[in-house]
Design a protein around this motif. Sequence first.
Motif, PDB file in Angstrom:
ATOM      1  N   SER A   1       1.889  20.307   2.445  1.00  0.00           N
ATOM      2  CA  SER A   1       2.793  20.004   3.544  1.00  0.00           C
ATOM      3  C   SER A   1       2.982  18.497   3.693  1.00  0.00           C
ATOM      4  N   VAL A   2       1.888  17.735   3.584  1.00  0.00           N
ATOM      5  CA  VAL A   2       1.986  16.277   3.655  1.00  0.00           C
ATOM      6  C   VAL A   2       2.825  15.741   2.498  1.00  0.00           C
ATOM      7  N   LEU A   3       2.568  16.213   1.298  1.00  0.00           N
ATOM      8  CA  LEU A   3       3.336  15.756   0.135  1.00  0.00           C
ATOM      9  C   LEU A   3       4.815  16.089   0.288  1.00  0.00           C
ATOM     10  N   ARG A   4       5.108  17.258   0.808  1.00  0.00           N
ATOM     11  CA  ARG A   4       6.484  17.706   0.952  1.00  0.00           C
ATOM     12  C   ARG A   4       7.249  16.883   1.995  1.00  0.00           C
TER      13      ARG A   4
ATOM     14  N   MET B   1       5.971   8.123  -7.265  1.00  0.00           N
ATOM     15  CA  MET B   1       4.606   7.639  -7.049  1.00  0.00           C
ATOM     16  C   MET B   1       4.500   6.923  -5.710  1.00  0.00           C
ATOM     17  N   ARG B   2       5.449   6.049  -5.439  1.00  0.00           N
ATOM     18  CA  ARG B   2       5.413   5.284  -4.188  1.00  0.00           C
ATOM     19  C   ARG B   2       5.602   6.201  -2.983  1.00  0.00           C
ATOM     20  N   LYS B   3       6.514   7.153  -3.095  1.00  0.00           N
ATOM     21  CA  LYS B   3       6.808   8.038  -1.966  1.00  0.00           C
ATOM     22  C   LYS B   3       5.603   8.888  -1.585  1.00  0.00           C
ATOM     23  N   TYR B   4       4.997   9.554  -2.570  1.00  0.00           N
ATOM     24  CA  TYR B   4       3.933  10.502  -2.244  1.00  0.00           C
ATOM     25  C   TYR B   4       2.611   9.804  -1.925  1.00  0.00           C
ATOM     26  N   THR B   5       2.354   8.672  -2.563  1.00  0.00           N
ATOM     27  CA  THR B   5       1.157   7.911  -2.184  1.00  0.00           C
ATOM     28  C   THR B   5       1.280   7.436  -0.745  1.00  0.00           C
ATOM     29  N   GLY B   6       2.477   6.996  -0.356  1.00  0.00           N
ATOM     30  CA  GLY B   6       2.696   6.557   1.019  1.00  0.00           C
ATOM     31  C   GLY B   6       2.501   7.673   2.027  1.00  0.00           C
ATOM     32  N   ARG B   7       2.977   8.856   1.700  1.00  0.00           N
ATOM     33  CA  ARG B   7       2.815   9.990   2.621  1.00  0.00           C
ATOM     34  C   ARG B   7       1.343  10.356   2.794  1.00  0.00           C
ATOM     35  N   LEU B   8       0.611  10.381   1.702  1.00  0.00           N
ATOM     36  CA  LEU B   8      -0.821  10.686   1.788  1.00  0.00           C
ATOM     37  C   LEU B   8      -1.555   9.626   2.602  1.00  0.00           C
ATOM     38  N   ASP B   9      -1.192   8.357   2.390  1.00  0.00           N
ATOM     39  CA  ASP B   9      -1.867   7.281   3.104  1.00  0.00           C
ATOM     40  C   ASP B   9      -1.612   7.362   4.609  1.00  0.00           C
ATOM     41  N   SER B  10      -0.378   7.619   5.000  1.00  0.00           N
ATOM     42  CA  SER B  10      -0.060   7.729   6.430  1.00  0.00           C
ATOM     43  C   SER B  10      -0.837   8.870   7.073  1.00  0.00           C
TER      44      SER B  10
ATOM     45  N   ARG C   1       3.034  -1.619  -8.368  1.00  0.00           N
ATOM     46  CA  ARG C   1       2.375  -2.730  -9.087  1.00  0.00           C
ATOM     47  C   ARG C   1       0.859  -2.688  -8.961  1.00  0.00           C
ATOM     48  N   ASN C   2       0.372  -2.226  -7.823  1.00  0.00           N
ATOM     49  CA  ASN C   2      -1.065  -2.238  -7.561  1.00  0.00           C
ATOM     50  C   ASN C   2      -1.574  -0.813  -7.355  1.00  0.00           C
ATOM     51  N   VAL C   3      -2.723  -0.520  -7.953  1.00  0.00           N
ATOM     52  CA  VAL C   3      -3.345   0.786  -7.753  1.00  0.00           C
ATOM     53  C   VAL C   3      -3.930   0.837  -6.349  1.00  0.00           C
ATOM     54  N   TYR C   4      -3.746   1.968  -5.677  1.00  0.00           N
ATOM     55  CA  TYR C   4      -4.224   2.128  -4.304  1.00  0.00           C
ATOM     56  C   TYR C   4      -5.055   3.402  -4.225  1.00  0.00           C
ATOM     57  N   CYS C   5      -6.263   3.277  -3.658  1.00  0.00           N
ATOM     58  CA  CYS C   5      -7.136   4.429  -3.446  1.00  0.00           C
ATOM     59  C   CYS C   5      -7.560   4.452  -1.983  1.00  0.00           C
ATOM     60  N   TYR C   6      -7.534   5.638  -1.389  1.00  0.00           N
ATOM     61  CA  TYR C   6      -8.055   5.801  -0.029  1.00  0.00           C
ATOM     62  C   TYR C   6      -9.087   6.911  -0.054  1.00  0.00           C
ATOM     63  N   VAL C   7     -10.282   6.624   0.460  1.00  0.00           N
ATOM     64  CA  VAL C   7     -11.374   7.589   0.525  1.00  0.00           C
ATOM     65  C   VAL C   7     -11.390   8.181   1.924  1.00  0.00           C
ATOM     66  N   LEU C   8     -11.302   9.500   2.034  1.00  0.00           N
ATOM     67  CA  LEU C   8     -11.279  10.165   3.333  1.00  0.00           C
ATOM     68  C   LEU C   8     -12.679  10.439   3.863  1.00  0.00           C
ATOM     69  N   THR C   9     -13.637  10.593   2.976  1.00  0.00           N
ATOM     70  CA  THR C   9     -15.015  10.847   3.405  1.00  0.00           C
ATOM     71  C   THR C   9     -15.950  10.448   2.275  1.00  0.00           C
TER      72      THR C   9
ATOM     73  N   ALA D   1      -3.670  10.262   5.991  1.00  0.00           N
ATOM     74  CA  ALA D   1      -5.114  10.007   5.985  1.00  0.00           C
ATOM     75  C   ALA D   1      -5.497   9.034   7.088  1.00  0.00           C
ATOM     76  N   ARG D   2      -4.723   7.976   7.255  1.00  0.00           N
ATOM     77  CA  ARG D   2      -5.063   6.957   8.254  1.00  0.00           C
ATOM     78  C   ARG D   2      -4.902   7.481   9.681  1.00  0.00           C
ATOM     79  N   SER D   3      -3.994   8.427   9.889  1.00  0.00           N
ATOM     80  CA  SER D   3      -3.794   8.989  11.228  1.00  0.00           C
ATOM     81  C   SER D   3      -4.674  10.206  11.489  1.00  0.00           C
ATOM     82  N   ARG D   4      -5.530  10.537  10.522  1.00  0.00           N
ATOM     83  CA  ARG D   4      -6.390  11.728  10.601  1.00  0.00           C
ATOM     84  C   ARG D   4      -5.561  12.980  10.904  1.00  0.00           C
ATOM     85  N   ASP D   5      -4.518  13.127  10.144  1.00  0.00           N
ATOM     86  CA  ASP D   5      -3.630  14.277  10.257  1.00  0.00           C
ATOM     87  C   ASP D   5      -4.430  15.564  10.027  1.00  0.00           C
ATOM     88  N   PRO D   6      -4.295  16.556  10.929  1.00  0.00           N
ATOM     89  CA  PRO D   6      -5.078  17.796  10.764  1.00  0.00           C
ATOM     90  C   PRO D   6      -4.763  18.558   9.494  1.00  0.00           C
ATOM     91  N   ARG D   7      -3.683  18.215   8.814  1.00  0.00           N
ATOM     92  CA  ARG D   7      -3.405  18.867   7.539  1.00  0.00           C
ATOM     93  C   ARG D   7      -4.370  18.392   6.450  1.00  0.00           C
TER      94      ARG D   7
END
Length: 399
Positions: free
Chosen positions: A268-271, A179-188, A215-223, A190-196
Amino acid sequence: MREGRCHGGPLDGQTRTIRNPSGFLLCDKPTARAWFYDWRDDAFHIRDPEAQPLTDALAWGYAIGAEYDVLALPIGAEAPGLAASAAREAAAEVDELTVLAANPNPSRISAAIWRLWSDFDRFEPSALLGGVYAAKPGYHNYRNALPSSDYSVRDVAADRQGSGVMAAALDLSLSDAAMRKYTGRLDSAARSRDPRLYTPRGPVLREFIGTKDGRNVYCYVLTGGRPLGVGADAGPDPGRDETHLWHIHLSIIRQFCEDWSALDGVLSVLRGESLAAWQGRSEYNEMTPQQAQQLRDTHWVLSAGIPNPNGDGRVPMHLWAAWVTGAVKALTTAVGNVDEATKAQLQKDLSSLQGSIDTVPEEVVQAFAAADDPEEIALRLRAMLGDKATAVGQILARG
């Protein structure tokens, strides 16, 4: 929502929160084992301390149902044993047709979303399907079954495009570490506006929900963040429920729910694949017509352009062809002693010549090479103009 202490089995003494009313199925995919925890007396009770075999039908059946949640056994809760590597090797042998045939509801789950889940499942040992289609508000449901006021239809214009009969969400139940690994990858990404995650048509995801610290739920909205109260089109959105400590939720923009080339970027981001590696193999090469023309122009300038007659540098072949044929057409119009029939036919022939130049630029390079003398150019023009070559020559001579 159900939150309570677990009694017995691998989660004895731990607290879990679930969405569905009857309990949850705890799965250990590497060793192909599962345990049922039933909800009663405000707690979760192990149904049988002895694990039962975990089959795809069992996990998927409960994942798309509305009675039991499906949770992944946290890493370290029990030793996975030697079966883990064997399970991963077996998963790698599954071909694409087998994957698509396993789709439990192809009328509501697109082949692209099912492939996203299946390909992710192949490389993440703890992954379990938390659900795709569900008859409830939001992206898990299909657009045609929802009112126009639903946030997954109302807020983002791209959600009113694409299939109206396919669900547009994916839940991935995972171990704590995953959970921590893949949420972190998605967040990085999304914040860098990765073209993927951000295509020329807009973001592939509306949002993702998981946890970066366990410990804490994290949500990031892209649009579409403003209608949700984010304060901007994109950004973190607090207040999502605690079930997302155990599963990652992906809201897929409905325009992309059947577009594997777009969802491949999410995978690709998740991987953890590098951006350069994805760009080298990606099928997603969509561009606007303006971008496509710029690319063609650049190609011709670099590979087949000719000196610019109006200034420095080189120009694309199709622009040069338009100038040449346009100039000759203007010349035929300016010459008064050419009858209308000849003029019309000549313009038709020159239009045909321009088309030939545009589609076969190598012929133009050969016909107008810089080293050619006027006689060679005239011979090649005669071959291209045919029986109209004399008329063109007379017009040019008069000019």
